[in-house]
Design a protein around this motif. Sequence first.
Motif, PDB file in Angstrom:
ATOM      1  N   PRO A   1      43.931  89.588  42.782  1.00 45.29           N
ATOM      2  CA  PRO A   1      44.004  90.259  44.046  1.00 45.29           C
ATOM      3  C   PRO A   1      43.993  89.505  45.385  1.00 45.29           C
ATOM      4  O   PRO A   1      43.486  88.267  45.504  1.00 45.29           O
ATOM      5  CB  PRO A   1      43.027  91.339  44.109  1.00 45.29           C
ATOM      6  CG  PRO A   1      42.608  91.430  42.696  1.00 45.29           C
ATOM      7  CD  PRO A   1      42.948  90.047  41.876  1.00 45.29           C
ATOM      8  N   ASP A   2      44.457  90.010  46.490  1.00 44.28           N
ATOM      9  CA  ASP A   2      44.683  89.197  47.745  1.00 44.28           C
ATOM     10  C   ASP A   2      43.252  89.165  48.348  1.00 44.28           C
ATOM     11  O   ASP A   2      42.984  88.169  48.791  1.00 44.28           O
ATOM     12  CB  ASP A   2      45.633  89.794  48.845  1.00 44.28           C
ATOM     13  CG  ASP A   2      47.063  89.623  48.493  1.00 44.28           C
ATOM     14  OD1 ASP A   2      47.474  88.549  47.659  1.00 44.28           O
ATOM     15  OD2 ASP A   2      47.909  90.566  48.941  1.00 44.28           O
ATOM     16  N   ALA A   3      42.659  89.935  48.157  1.00 46.17           N
ATOM     17  CA  ALA A   3      41.195  90.067  48.755  1.00 46.17           C
ATOM     18  C   ALA A   3      40.172  88.787  48.015  1.00 46.17           C
ATOM     19  O   ALA A   3      39.537  88.146  48.779  1.00 46.17           O
ATOM     20  CB  ALA A   3      40.636  91.367  48.523  1.00 46.17           C
ATOM     21  N   VAL A   4      40.558  88.786  46.709  1.00 45.76           N
ATOM     22  CA  VAL A   4      39.964  87.593  46.178  1.00 45.76           C
ATOM     23  C   VAL A   4      40.529  86.346  46.648  1.00 45.76           C
ATOM     24  O   VAL A   4      39.407  85.297  47.244  1.00 45.76           O
ATOM     25  CB  VAL A   4      39.913  87.576  44.673  1.00 45.76           C
ATOM     26  CG1 VAL A   4      39.344  86.545  44.009  1.00 45.76           C
ATOM     27  CG2 VAL A   4      39.400  89.065  44.026  1.00 45.76           C
ATOM     28  N   LEU A   5      41.601  86.048  46.843  1.00 44.14           N
ATOM     29  CA  LEU A   5      42.201  84.862  47.191  1.00 44.14           C
ATOM     30  C   LEU A   5      41.739  84.502  48.692  1.00 44.14           C
ATOM     31  O   LEU A   5      41.673  83.456  48.949  1.00 44.14           O
ATOM     32  CB  LEU A   5      43.827  84.846  46.863  1.00 44.14           C
ATOM     33  CG  LEU A   5      44.309  84.996  45.488  1.00 44.14           C
ATOM     34  CD1 LEU A   5      45.617  84.919  45.688  1.00 44.14           C
ATOM     35  CD2 LEU A   5      43.595  83.601  44.748  1.00 44.14           C
ATOM     36  N   HIS A   6      41.581  85.620  49.328  1.00 41.99           N
ATOM     37  CA  HIS A   6      41.157  85.408  50.796  1.00 41.99           C
ATOM     38  C   HIS A   6      39.852  84.980  50.792  1.00 41.99           C
ATOM     39  O   HIS A   6      39.523  84.038  51.742  1.00 41.99           O
ATOM     40  CB  HIS A   6      41.585  86.565  51.496  1.00 41.99           C
ATOM     41  CG  HIS A   6      41.187  86.520  53.183  1.00 41.99           C
ATOM     42  ND1 HIS A   6      42.024  85.863  53.969  1.00 41.99           N
ATOM     43  CD2 HIS A   6      39.976  87.131  53.614  1.00 41.99           C
ATOM     44  CE1 HIS A   6      41.384  85.662  55.042  1.00 41.99           C
ATOM     45  NE2 HIS A   6      40.207  86.693  55.127  1.00 41.99           N
ATOM     46  N   SER A   7      38.890  85.251  49.946  1.00 35.99           N
ATOM     47  CA  SER A   7      37.498  85.249  50.294  1.00 35.99           C
ATOM     48  C   SER A   7      36.969  83.780  49.604  1.00 35.99           C
ATOM     49  O   SER A   7      36.108  83.089  50.091  1.00 35.99           O
ATOM     50  CB  SER A   7      36.755  86.145  49.678  1.00 35.99           C
ATOM     51  OG  SER A   7      36.813  86.159  48.444  1.00 35.99           O
ATOM     52  N   TRP A   8      37.926  83.357  48.792  1.00 30.24           N
ATOM     53  CA  TRP A   8      37.533  82.189  47.671  1.00 30.24           C
ATOM     54  C   TRP A   8      37.378  80.903  48.787  1.00 30.24           C
ATOM     55  O   TRP A   8      36.508  80.038  48.422  1.00 30.24           O
ATOM     56  CB  TRP A   8      38.405  82.053  46.693  1.00 30.24           C
ATOM     57  CG  TRP A   8      37.984  82.724  45.407  1.00 30.24           C
ATOM     58  CD1 TRP A   8      36.893  83.552  45.399  1.00 30.24           C
ATOM     59  CD2 TRP A   8      38.566  82.453  44.188  1.00 30.24           C
ATOM     60  NE1 TRP A   8      36.876  83.893  43.965  1.00 30.24           N
ATOM     61  CE2 TRP A   8      37.857  83.172  43.369  1.00 30.24           C
ATOM     62  CE3 TRP A   8      39.587  81.517  43.618  1.00 30.24           C
ATOM     63  CZ2 TRP A   8      38.040  83.228  41.962  1.00 30.24           C
ATOM     64  CZ3 TRP A   8      39.792  81.647  42.085  1.00 30.24           C
ATOM     65  CH2 TRP A   8      39.233  82.534  41.538  1.00 30.24           C
ATOM     66  N   PRO A   9      38.326  80.633  49.491  1.00 31.07           N
ATOM     67  CA  PRO A   9      38.122  79.283  50.343  1.00 31.07           C
ATOM     68  C   PRO A   9      36.799  79.035  51.212  1.00 31.07           C
ATOM     69  O   PRO A   9      35.935  77.999  51.268  1.00 31.07           O
ATOM     70  CB  PRO A   9      39.336  79.399  51.223  1.00 31.07           C
ATOM     71  CG  PRO A   9      40.403  79.932  50.722  1.00 31.07           C
ATOM     72  CD  PRO A   9      39.510  81.297  49.877  1.00 31.07           C
ATOM     73  N   MET A  10      36.447  80.328  51.518  1.00 36.32           N
ATOM     74  CA  MET A  10      35.076  80.422  52.317  1.00 36.32           C
ATOM     75  C   MET A  10      33.934  80.144  51.382  1.00 36.32           C
ATOM     76  O   MET A  10      32.923  79.387  51.624  1.00 36.32           O
ATOM     77  CB  MET A  10      34.670  81.827  53.296  1.00 36.32           C
ATOM     78  CG  MET A  10      35.825  81.649  54.375  1.00 36.32           C
ATOM     79  SD  MET A  10      35.499  83.379  55.305  1.00 36.32           S
ATOM     80  CE  MET A  10      36.094  84.319  54.183  1.00 36.32           C
ATOM     81  N   THR A  11      34.082  80.684  50.408  1.00 32.56           N
ATOM     82  CA  THR A  11      33.001  80.671  49.236  1.00 32.56           C
ATOM     83  C   THR A  11      32.813  79.200  48.747  1.00 32.56           C
ATOM     84  O   THR A  11      31.805  78.682  48.587  1.00 32.56           O
ATOM     85  CB  THR A  11      33.345  81.720  48.169  1.00 32.56           C
ATOM     86  OG1 THR A  11      33.276  82.983  48.615  1.00 32.56           O
ATOM     87  CG2 THR A  11      31.964  81.634  47.127  1.00 32.56           C
ATOM     88  N   ALA A  12      33.983  78.853  48.579  1.00 31.03           N
ATOM     89  CA  ALA A  12      34.445  77.499  48.174  1.00 31.03           C
ATOM     90  C   ALA A  12      33.577  76.223  48.968  1.00 31.03           C
ATOM     91  O   ALA A  12      32.890  75.481  48.522  1.00 31.03           O
ATOM     92  CB  ALA A  12      35.627  77.005  47.903  1.00 31.03           C
ATOM     93  N   ALA A  13      33.760  76.476  50.395  1.00 30.12           N
ATOM     94  CA  ALA A  13      33.411  75.619  51.282  1.00 30.12           C
ATOM     95  C   ALA A  13      31.827  75.868  51.521  1.00 30.12           C
ATOM     96  O   ALA A  13      31.315  75.102  52.334  1.00 30.12           O
ATOM     97  CB  ALA A  13      34.056  75.880  52.513  1.00 30.12           C
ATOM     98  N   ALA A  14      30.952  76.774  51.042  1.00 36.39           N
ATOM     99  CA  ALA A  14      29.659  76.925  51.241  1.00 36.39           C
ATOM    100  C   ALA A  14      28.700  75.807  50.874  1.00 36.39           C
ATOM    101  O   ALA A  14      29.362  74.863  50.203  1.00 36.39           O
ATOM    102  CB  ALA A  14      29.240  78.261  50.461  1.00 36.39           C
ATOM    103  N   ASP A  15      27.508  75.817  51.225  1.00 34.59           N
ATOM    104  CA  ASP A  15      26.491  74.574  50.922  1.00 34.59           C
ATOM    105  C   ASP A  15      25.796  74.831  49.569  1.00 34.59           C
ATOM    106  O   ASP A  15      25.321  75.959  49.489  1.00 34.59           O
ATOM    107  CB  ASP A  15      25.488  74.417  51.907  1.00 34.59           C
ATOM    108  CG  ASP A  15      24.624  73.212  51.760  1.00 34.59           C
ATOM    109  OD1 ASP A  15      24.729  72.617  50.808  1.00 34.59           O
ATOM    110  OD2 ASP A  15      23.775  73.193  52.494  1.00 34.59           O
ATOM    111  N   TYR A  16      26.082  74.175  48.498  1.00 31.15           N
ATOM    112  CA  TYR A  16      25.480  74.447  47.228  1.00 31.15           C
ATOM    113  C   TYR A  16      24.549  73.202  46.861  1.00 31.15           C
ATOM    114  O   TYR A  16      23.981  73.274  45.755  1.00 31.15           O
ATOM    115  CB  TYR A  16      26.476  74.574  46.093  1.00 31.15           C
ATOM    116  CG  TYR A  16      27.305  75.915  46.445  1.00 31.15           C
ATOM    117  CD1 TYR A  16      26.724  77.135  46.168  1.00 31.15           C
ATOM    118  CD2 TYR A  16      28.731  75.616  46.904  1.00 31.15           C
ATOM    119  CE1 TYR A  16      27.717  78.191  46.599  1.00 31.15           C
ATOM    120  CE2 TYR A  16      29.599  76.710  47.275  1.00 31.15           C
ATOM    121  CZ  TYR A  16      28.877  78.017  46.934  1.00 31.15           C
ATOM    122  OH  TYR A  16      29.732  79.308  47.304  1.00 31.15           O
TER     123      TYR A  16
END
Length: 284
Positions: A166-181
């Motif tokens: 879904p587009d909503a998932v693809l839209h949110s993933w880059p921000m999630t990927a770039a977070a500090d882990y």
Amino acid sequence: MPPTETRELTDPARQHAARSGPRPVRLHLWRPAGTRDPRPTVLVSHGTGGSAGQMDWLAEPLARAGFLVAAVDHHGNNHVDGYLATQFAALWERARDLSFVLDHLARGNELGPVGAAGFSAGGYTAAALLGARISEERYRAMLDLKVPVPEVPEYPGLIGEIRRLPDAVLHSWPMTAAADYSDWRVECAFLICPGAGPLIDENSLERINRPVAVRWGDADDVTVPEENARHYARFIPGTDARSVGFDVAHYDFLGSEPRGGKIRVEVASEAVAFFTRHVGAPFP
């Protein structure tokens, strides 16, 4: 030697990637001789589509040297349980798996000073625990097919399958990927043929201030050294970095491959020395 103990854990803070319920985290422990706790601990992360068992060549020498070794089968990204496309792309979940394991071991008073090691995607995982971060812009460009995306040998057609989410998932993933882990408890990292180099924000690598070692083979055509291992080594200050051979290939670091046996023994010995130096000498 096989793991001393295997624990089937679940993380209630995260969802199972394919059905309802919490995310599974299968923890394998290689315990050193003796019963004294806490022991210096080394987290181990396997490569994309691999398993904790494939890292026994590293876990066993560390345990013999006195370290508690904690390795996981990353959910949906290990060949034991099967593959899920989302878990090949959601690299950030790997570091969260290992932080969850640290919380679990700490509750049982099993956690001593901590280091992390990993192979391929596991090398990225170990670096992420020290602060390596994915670039939001590069991750988005990858999903949008604006940059060339190499095939993942373990999952052909991965990006095409991800693009159908879904587009909503693809839209949110880059921000999630770039977070500090990052995890403050992890004091050092040993990276073996680390992957995801083209996605990593170089500024995050420059800010890493804990000891890091990087090892690779020059014949690696999966995580090409110039874009990956050498890239980490170039930007992380003070990295202990070297090639272990012009003819050493990526899969020589899998425990099931007879060809790389001598190299694996050499690299495991260097890892033992690295963690003994930076995490503290194991208890007798």
